[in-house]
Each structure stands twice: as C-alpha cells, then as structure tokens.
Design an enzyme around this catalytic site. Structure first.
Site, short mmCIF file in Angstrom:
data_model
loop_
_atom_site.label_atom_id
_atom_site.label_comp_id
_atom_site.label_asym_id
_atom_site.label_seq_id
_atom_site.Cartn_x
_atom_site.Cartn_y
_atom_site.Cartn_z
N LYS A 78 -13.45 52.96 -11.24
CA LYS A 78 -14.10 52.50 -10.02
C LYS A 78 -14.66 53.68 -9.20
O LYS A 78 -15.42 53.50 -8.26
CB LYS A 78 -13.13 51.69 -9.18
CG LYS A 78 -12.74 50.35 -9.83
CD LYS A 78 -11.74 49.59 -8.99
CE LYS A 78 -11.26 48.29 -9.61
NZ LYS A 78 -12.13 47.13 -9.30
N HIS A 88 -11.54 39.26 -19.23
CA HIS A 88 -11.79 39.95 -17.96
C HIS A 88 -12.05 41.44 -18.10
O HIS A 88 -12.23 42.11 -17.10
CB HIS A 88 -10.61 39.76 -17.01
CG HIS A 88 -10.57 38.42 -16.36
ND1 HIS A 88 -11.23 38.13 -15.19
CD2 HIS A 88 -9.96 37.28 -16.73
CE1 HIS A 88 -11.01 36.87 -14.86
NE2 HIS A 88 -10.25 36.33 -15.78
N LYS A 93 -10.81 48.37 -2.94
CA LYS A 93 -10.54 47.77 -4.25
C LYS A 93 -9.38 48.56 -4.84
O LYS A 93 -8.99 49.58 -4.26
CB LYS A 93 -11.76 47.84 -5.17
CG LYS A 93 -12.42 49.25 -5.18
CD LYS A 93 -13.65 49.32 -6.05
CE LYS A 93 -14.88 48.71 -5.45
NZ LYS A 93 -15.33 47.48 -6.12
N ARG A 94 -8.80 48.11 -5.96
CA ARG A 94 -7.76 48.92 -6.58
C ARG A 94 -8.27 50.34 -6.84
O ARG A 94 -9.47 50.54 -7.09
CB ARG A 94 -7.30 48.27 -7.90
CG ARG A 94 -6.49 47.01 -7.71
CD ARG A 94 -5.18 47.26 -6.99
NE ARG A 94 -4.25 47.99 -7.80
CZ ARG A 94 -3.09 47.53 -8.26
NH1 ARG A 94 -2.71 46.29 -7.96
NH2 ARG A 94 -2.29 48.28 -8.99
N THR A 140 -15.69 41.12 -7.59
CA THR A 140 -15.90 40.03 -6.64
C THR A 140 -15.95 40.59 -5.23
O THR A 140 -16.53 39.95 -4.34
CB THR A 140 -14.78 38.97 -6.73
OG1 THR A 140 -13.52 39.64 -6.69
CG2 THR A 140 -14.90 38.15 -7.99
N LYS A 150 -18.15 39.52 -1.75
CA LYS A 150 -17.63 39.30 -0.39
C LYS A 150 -18.37 40.16 0.63
O LYS A 150 -18.70 39.70 1.72
CB LYS A 150 -16.13 39.62 -0.35
CG LYS A 150 -15.28 38.78 -1.28
CD LYS A 150 -13.85 39.31 -1.33
CE LYS A 150 -13.14 38.91 -2.59
NZ LYS A 150 -11.90 39.70 -2.80
C1 LIG Z 1 -11.69 40.68 -3.76
C2 LIG Z 1 -10.44 41.46 -3.84
C3 LIG Z 1 -10.26 42.39 -4.87
C4 LIG Z 1 -11.31 42.65 -5.93
O1 LIG Z 1 -12.17 43.64 -5.47
P1 LIG Z 1 -13.22 44.36 -6.44
O2 LIG Z 1 -14.04 45.16 -5.48
O3 LIG Z 1 -14.00 43.29 -7.10
O4 LIG Z 1 -12.44 45.20 -7.37
C5 LIG Z 1 -9.09 43.10 -4.92
N1 LIG Z 1 -8.13 42.92 -3.99
C6 LIG Z 1 -8.27 42.05 -2.98
C7 LIG Z 1 -7.18 41.92 -1.97
C8 LIG Z 1 -9.42 41.28 -2.87
O5 LIG Z 1 -9.54 40.41 -1.87
#
Ligand SMILES: *Cc1c(COP(=O)(O)O)cnc(C)c1O
Length: 830
Positions: free
Chosen positions: A572, A375, A566-567, A674, A678
């Site tokens: 990022k 990952h 995101k985190r 991911t 979304k």
């Molecule tokens: C999808 C998701 C992530 C991953 O987000 P990225 O933008 O791909 O880093 C992290 N936390 C939650 C709660 C998510 O639903």
C-alpha cells in the site's frame, strides 16, 4: 407448535404499533421503560452507558419487530432462495446511528432524548464497535449485509463471534502498541444469544468404513473432540424497508463444563482445562491482513464456523420441508475469500455420510450451492494448509478432498492428455516440499461461480493466478466490482453533505445512488460550490478537534487535508507518501520563504503485530511528525499526523474531512480497495495508481478529476522481468537521494541512528513494490494537486463531479450484480 402457528399467534399490528411506535413520545417512553424495568436505573441518575443501552434496546425492539415480519414472510415462501454470506470477518462498525438512519428515526430519537441527562450524540459517540475484522474484507461483508437487507433479499451472514476482535492500537513513543479489544465489557445490546439452536462440531479422531443396512459402503467419523457452537443473532435492517436479515455469529462452548472424573479426584485444574481449550476457538481474531497464519487454531476457527453454518442451513432447509438433494434451491452460499472454503468438503460430508446421497448427486448440490470470491493476488496471501495438520484435525474431510482431487485430475487428463505440468499446477494438493492443500483451488473446484472484486483484479486472476481454471471452465468466471454502503459512509457519517445533496436533488439517492449524477448540474453553480466548501470545512474542523484531542497536534482546517488511512502494508506504500513529505520538508528547509500549499498529512491504520517493517513504517511517520510539526522553518505549512486506532468509527470522522485521497498501491497489488470509494463519495479527489477499483473510479469521474501517476500493472511486470535496479534509480535522482539519505542519516532517530536502516535497505536493494520507480511520478503528480488546490473554484468543481459520478460504487450495485449473475436470487418484499 410449528412455526406457522407461532406466526399466527404473534402480536397484532396494532399491538406492535403501541409497543414499538416510532414517534418521539413512544421512543421516550420505551427508553424510560428499558432504563427503569430492565436496567433498574432511575432516568435522572442514569449514566451514559445506561442511557446508551436503553436506547439500543428500544431500537432493537423495533428491529426485531421488522425481523419477525420478514421471517414470517419467509416461512410462507419456502421457495424463496436465501443468501448465506460465509465470512470469517464482519467489521460492522457502530450500530446505533446506522440503525436509527435505516429506521428513519434519527431525528425522532434525538428529540426523545432531550428528556434524559445525556443527549443522543453523546450516546452515539460512546458506542464501541465490534472489531470482528481486519480491514477491507470484513468491512465489505458488513456493507453487503446492509445492501442485501436494503434490496429486500433474504440473507444471513455467518461468522465467528470472537470474544476479542482486532486489537486496539495505541501509539506510545511513536510505536504501535497492541491492547486487547474487550468489546463485550460493557455489554453488547444488539445481539440475542440462541442457545437452543446450538450445534455440535467435531474435530480429530479417525474414520472407518462400514456397510449400511442397504448394503452400501459408508464412512463413519469417530471424532476425538466435540465442541458446541452457540449462535448469536444481530438483526440487520435495510434502509427504509421492512426487511430485516440476520448476522449469525457462533461462539464455541464446551459440551460439558467440567470433566467430573477429574474434578472428583481433586484435579480442578485438569477439569477446566478441556473447557478452556474448547472455548479458545472463538477467543480472538487473527490480526493478519493479507497473509494468513498457518496455525492449527486458525483452521479450527474456520471449520468451526463453517460447520455450524452448513448444519444450520441444512437443518432449516429440512425443517421447512426440503430434502438434501434440493439444498441449493433454498441456499446460495458465498465464500468470502478462502477462509470458509472448508465448507466444500463439509457440505459433501453431510450429504454423503449423514444424509446418504451418492457422490455425484452430492457434488452437484455442492457446486450449485457455492460461489467463491477471490480477494488477493499476493502469493503469500493464498491460503494453504499442510496435509498433516488438516488430516489430524479433519480426517474425513481430507479423504473427501482427495476424492475431489482424484476426479479433478482425471478430468484435466481427459481434456489435456499428457500435460502433467498442468495437472501439477491445478491439483488441490501442492506436492512441492511439505504437501499442502491449496484452498483457492478447493474453492474453485467446489463452486459454480468464481469472481474477482474489480475489473483489473479479475483480468489478472484470469490471466495469471487462475489461468488454468479459466481455460477449463471459462463461463464460471465473473467480475463483481466492490462497493460500499452510502447509508453508513454518507448519510450517517456526513450529515452536512447529505443534507446539501438532498436539498439539491431530493432524498432518493441513498438507495438509488446513480441519482447523484443530478448533482452535475450544480458543479458550476457558485452558490452551491460555496455551500459545498462550507460543509467540507465543518468536517475538517471536526477532524481537527479529534486530532488535537487524540494526539495533541494542532492542525489548520484551511490546509489541504491529504489522507492515507488503511492497513499498514508495504504494497500500500505508506512509505512512498513519507518520501513525498520529506521532499516537501527539504524544500522548505532549503528555502523557508517558499510559497507552498499548506498541507496536513494524516495517516492511520493498524500493522499486523508480527509485521516488523509495517510497524517500523508507523514509527517513521511519527518520527517525521516529530521533526516537522514544530519546526519554525515550516511554520505550520506542513503537519504530519498519525491518527491512532483506525477503525470504522474513526473512519466515519476521517473520510468526510479529506480533500485528497491517497490510493497509491503498486499497480496490480490492491485487488479493489473500498477506502478509495468512501473518500470519493465524500468529495475527496484521488491521487492514485492504475490499480484495483481506482481504474474504474477514474473511468467514472473522468481523468480530469483524478490525479493519476505511476507504472501500470503491465509496466511493473515488464520492469521486473527486465531486472529492476532500485539502486540505479536512487543514484540518478538527487531529490530521491536527498530524502533517502535523510532517513538513513539517523536524523529522524537520534536515539538510534540505524533504526530505519531495514526500511532503507529494503528499498535500495529489493524494493519489491517499486516505491523508488514511482517516486518521481508521484512527486510530480503532487505538484499538479497543489496547482488545482490553488484554484479553489476548480477544486470544488472537481470535488462535486467526483461525488456526482460515484453512483456505480454503491454496494447496492455490487449486490445486484451478485444476485443476477451468481446467486440467481430475487427480492422478497415485506
Ligand atoms: C474501508 C475500510 C478499510 C479498507 O480500506 P482500503 O483503503 O480499501 O484498504 C479498512 N479498514 C476500515 C476500518 C475501513 O473502514
């Protein structure tokens, strides 16, 4: 009684129907019965939580009805291969609405609940989620469970039932504050504890060799500590199918509650000490994303759940007539990152020491059982365990790791005679400095398949991190691009858009996402576009209300919703987004009458509690908000929001409301992402770098429907090799200098003018993530965003085309890829 006799004794179909009917009247009766007989509550006076629990139990009954059927089926098909998804994290999100959607009874239950004091939407809103994951990796595991069940592939997710999940984030005075996540405090109705299926897990002690009755050399592990693992099962129902799989999470329990010897001499404290220390193993999730913590307890957690899982799998295999040497016929086990990599020596140990297999036979079974998903490329995220720590906790496993390594190194020397550099690089043991075990190498060695999670990521794995392994075994490396479940992230969270899509192209798309392509026909239909915009506006109003409720900030649904959730991590680059924000702010200050596109910039995400710069980035965002939001020169044209406690539930409000999706990591750093998927599935347009799955998203939706900027992964590498000098970028760009100087000036932190100095200095003197190098390209690209936004019709068209062309990113497609190329498993139709 053997299980097949049990199956014959189970309820008849007719009995099932009357007890677990799916019509509103049966549901109403079921909820009432649960309230009355199980919870001892009168429906008229039931609290929100009472009603929530009653509905959840009524739904769970219906899930287990499916579950019993699919398990019966498996018993009759001992040849069926089962997927075991081994993951230290499962970020499941709220269960009620998702289960209602998968069962197809959302509307029926809504109707049933009109007879009770709290309506269904109130109950859905009341549900707290089990935060048993940090972010993308744990959420991926949850999406994969949904898709496995939907595709009718028998599967079990194995993990840890942490008592406390990822911390709850509060924002106080603009800073992140972490609060304990007590997700179990009101009861968790979706799981069933199975204490009768507990297993024992051992730690520490010593090993000794002996000769068995057949005269063979064997090894015995005399452990120092024994812990019980108690499984807790949550049913995982597929979408509109009868397959119900399991999430089986393990809780650590002391073998004996009391040390009676200590208790009897009056040392109560000592007596419970052992119990407390044992049960600490499943106490809390480590809150670090992308940089593991080398703590003994973390290794104990990993071995604990892996040992529980492998023992559980072996036990069931043998109970249904299998033999140890055919274990891999029954089970395909996937390692979600290296956290469960100790499964490799654990399966070896069980096969060798407990079941008497010879090394070569055991090794063949092991390799055929496991696949490993990598990952991350971040060097600090590649897990290693010090040999001393590993050996103290798992002495037998260390011996096995050494033997695997001895054979590996022999093999490398045979293929590459004299290439000792290669031997050192590939060894399972890192001999530089403190000797440590490279878990990624252990996972590669023990698996028949290794995969990356997006095309670029897999390429970089092949050419960089795992290049030596690819050279030895090229056919073992695969790419499986990540995906997300459209059930949760469209049907459940965006009913407006889902309804519009279904009205246009029928209702088959949630389980056949490629069908979204039929929406292309509507991209030029003015009427459809108008309805598309109406849906987005409703979703933005819903988010605006949530923002006001949680932060007090008033935002305007007609502004462009520009979102980065995101985190929080330097790679990022939330700070790049902030630099753009301040660029807009300074323009407005210089000319308050400037005609700019009104924007609401929303941030969300947790920072690891020990990650100082990430926490400072949160403070920076909130400080910019404080500066900008009420400035009369800005007049509502720029709003900055930090939405607290980003989790799956919050995501379900945010993703559907976004216009612009910020995917701006330094190229080569984000394995896949991911969140990017979304957003795009909910009609947001992406501004992003050529990183992770962004590249494939852009290929699918078309370059004209994607805002691309920034250095490529190759350019990043070359620029660094040539001696990147962020200071020179700063000196040569007056706009950049303006915003950096603004932050450095202390204007954002009058109470502590040097507060953001560490951030500024990091950018000016090191900037490992090339924020300054990409700044101008990003600002220019944001100007293109503005230009498209001003043409509402063109924006809507691009938004529709994004959704229409995102079918590839269903996790169903990812799971099909795994099934065909890695697991070699087939659906078992219920
Ligand atoms: C999808 C998701 C992530 C991953 O987000 P990225 O933008 O791909 O880093 C992290 N936390 C939650 C709660 C998510 O639903």
């Amino acid at each position: 009684m053997v299980p097949s006799e049990l199956a014959a004794e189970s309820l008849s179909d007719a009995e099932h129907r009357t007890r677990t009917g799916l019509d509103p009247e049966s549901l109403r009766r079921a909820v009432r019965d649960h309230l009355f007989y199980f919870q001892g509550r009168h429906p008229a006076t039931a609290s929100v939580n009472d009603c929530y629990l009653a509905v959840a139990y009524a739904v769970r009954d219906r899930l287990f009805q499916h579950g019993v059927q699919s398990l019966d089926l498996l018993l009759h098909r001992p040849d069926a291969r089962i997927v075991a998804y081994l993951s230290a994290e499962f970020l499941m999100g709220p269960q009620l609405a998702a289960n209602l959607v998968n069962l197809g009874i959302l509307d029926a239950m809504r109707e049933a609940m009109t007879a009770f004091p709290h309506d269904l939407d109130r109950l859905i809103d009341h549900e707290e989620e089990p935060g048993l994951g940090n972010g993308g990796l744990g959420r991926l595991a949850a999406c994969y469970l949904d898709s496995l069940a939907t595709l009718e592939v028998p599967a079990i997710g194995y993990g840890i039932r942490y008592e406390f999940g990822i911390f709850n984030q509060q924002i106080r005075d603009g800073w992140q504050v972490e609060l304990t996540d007590k997700w179990l405090h009101l009861g968790y109705p979706w799981e069933i504890a199975r204490p009768e299926r507990a297993v024992e897990v051992r730690f520490g002690g010593t090993t000794e060799g002996y000769t068995d009755a057949d005269g063979r050399y064997r090894v015995r592990w005399n452990a120092a500590e024994i812990v019980m693992g108690v499984p807790h099962d949550t049913p995982i129902l597929g979408y509109r199918v009868k397959t119900c799989n399991l999430l089986r999470l393990w809780r650590a329990e002391a073998v004996q509650s009391f040390d009676f010897a200590s208790f009897n001499v009056g040392e109560y404290g000592r007596a419970v000490e052992q119990q407390v220390s044992t049960e600490t193993i499943s106490k809390v999730l480590y809150p670090n994303d992308a940089s593991p913590q080398g703590k003994a307890l973390r290794l104990k957690q990993q071995y604990f759940f892996v040992s529980c899982a492998i023992q559980d799998m072996l036990r069931s295999h043998i109970r249904f007539g299998g033999t140890p040497d055919t274990f891999h016929h029954r089970w395909a086990a996937q390692l979600n990152d290296t956290h469960p990599a100790v499964a490799v020596p654990e399966l070896m140990r069980l096969l060798l020491d407990e079941h008497g297999l010879e090394w070569d036979a055991a090794w063949e079974v092991t390799q055929k059982t496991f696949g490993y998903t990598n990952h991350t490329l971040l060097p600090e995220a590649l897990e290693t365990w010090s040999v001393d720590l590993f050996g103290a906790l798992l002495p037998r496993h260390l011996e096995i790791v050494y033997e695997i390594n001895r054979r590996l190194v022999d093999g490398v020397r045979r293929v590459y005679p004299g290439d000792e550099g290669r031997v050192r690089r590939m060894s399972l043991i890192d001999e530089s400095g403190r000797r440590s075990i490279r878990m990624a190498h252990l996972a590669c060695a023990g698996s028949h398949a290794v995969n990356g999670v997006a095309a670029l990521h897999t390429d970089l794995l092949k050419t960089q991190v795992l290049a030596d392994w690819v050279a030895m075994r090229p056919d073992r490396f695969h790419n499986v691009t990540n995906g997300v479940t459209p059930r949760r992230f469209m049907v459940v969270s965006n009913p407006g858009l889902s309804g519009l899509i279904t009205a246009a192209i029928g209702d088959g798309w949630p389980s056949r996402l490629e069908a979204l392509r039929e929406l292309e026909r509507f991209a030029d239909d003015p009427d459809f576009r108008a309805r598309w915009r109406d849906v987005k506006r409703e979703n933005k109003q819903r988010l605006a209300a949530a923002i006001e409720q949680r932060t007090g900030i008033v935002v305007y649904p007609d502004s462009l919703f520009d979102v980065q959730v995101k985190r929080i991590h330097e790679y990022k680059r939330q700070h790049l987004n902030v630099l753009h924000l301040l660029t807009l702010y300074r323009r407005l200050k210089a000319d308050p009458s400037l005609d700019i596109v009104p924007r609401t910039v929303v941030f969300g995400g947790k920072a690891a509690p020990g990650y100082f710069i990430a926490k400072l980035m949160i403070k920076l965002v909130t400080a910019v908000g404080a500066l900008v939001n009420d400035d009369p020169d800005v007049r509502g044209r720029l709003k900055v929001v930090f939405f607290p406690n980003f989790n799956v539930k919050v995501g379900q409000i945010i993703y559907p409301a976004a216009d612009l999706s910020e995917q701006i990591s330094t190229a080569g750093q984000e394995a896949s992402g991911t969140g990017n998927m979304k957003f795009a599935l909910n009609g947001a347009i992406t501004i992003g770098t050529l990183d992770g799955a962004n590249i494939e998203i852009r290929d699918e939706v078309g370059p004209e429907n994607f805002f691309l900027f920034g250095l490529t992964a190759d350019e990043v590498r070359l620029r660094k090799a040539a001696g990147y000098d962020p200071r020179a970028v700063y000196e040569s760009n007056p706009v950049l200098r303006g915003v950096i100087d603004l932050i450095a000036s202390g204007a954002l932190s009058p109470d502590d003018p040097s507060r953001f100095r560490p951030l500024v200095d990091g950018l000016l003197w090191h900037d490992p993530f090339m924020v300054l190098a990409d700044f101008q390209a990003y600002v220019d690209c944001q100007a293109q965003v503005d230009a498209l936004w001003r043409d509402g019709e063109a924006w809507t068209r691009a938004s529709i085309l994004n959704v229409a062309r995102m079918g590839k990113f269903s996790s169903d497609r990812s799971i099909r890829d795994y099934c065909e190329r890695i697991w070699h498993v087939e659906p078992v139709r219920a």
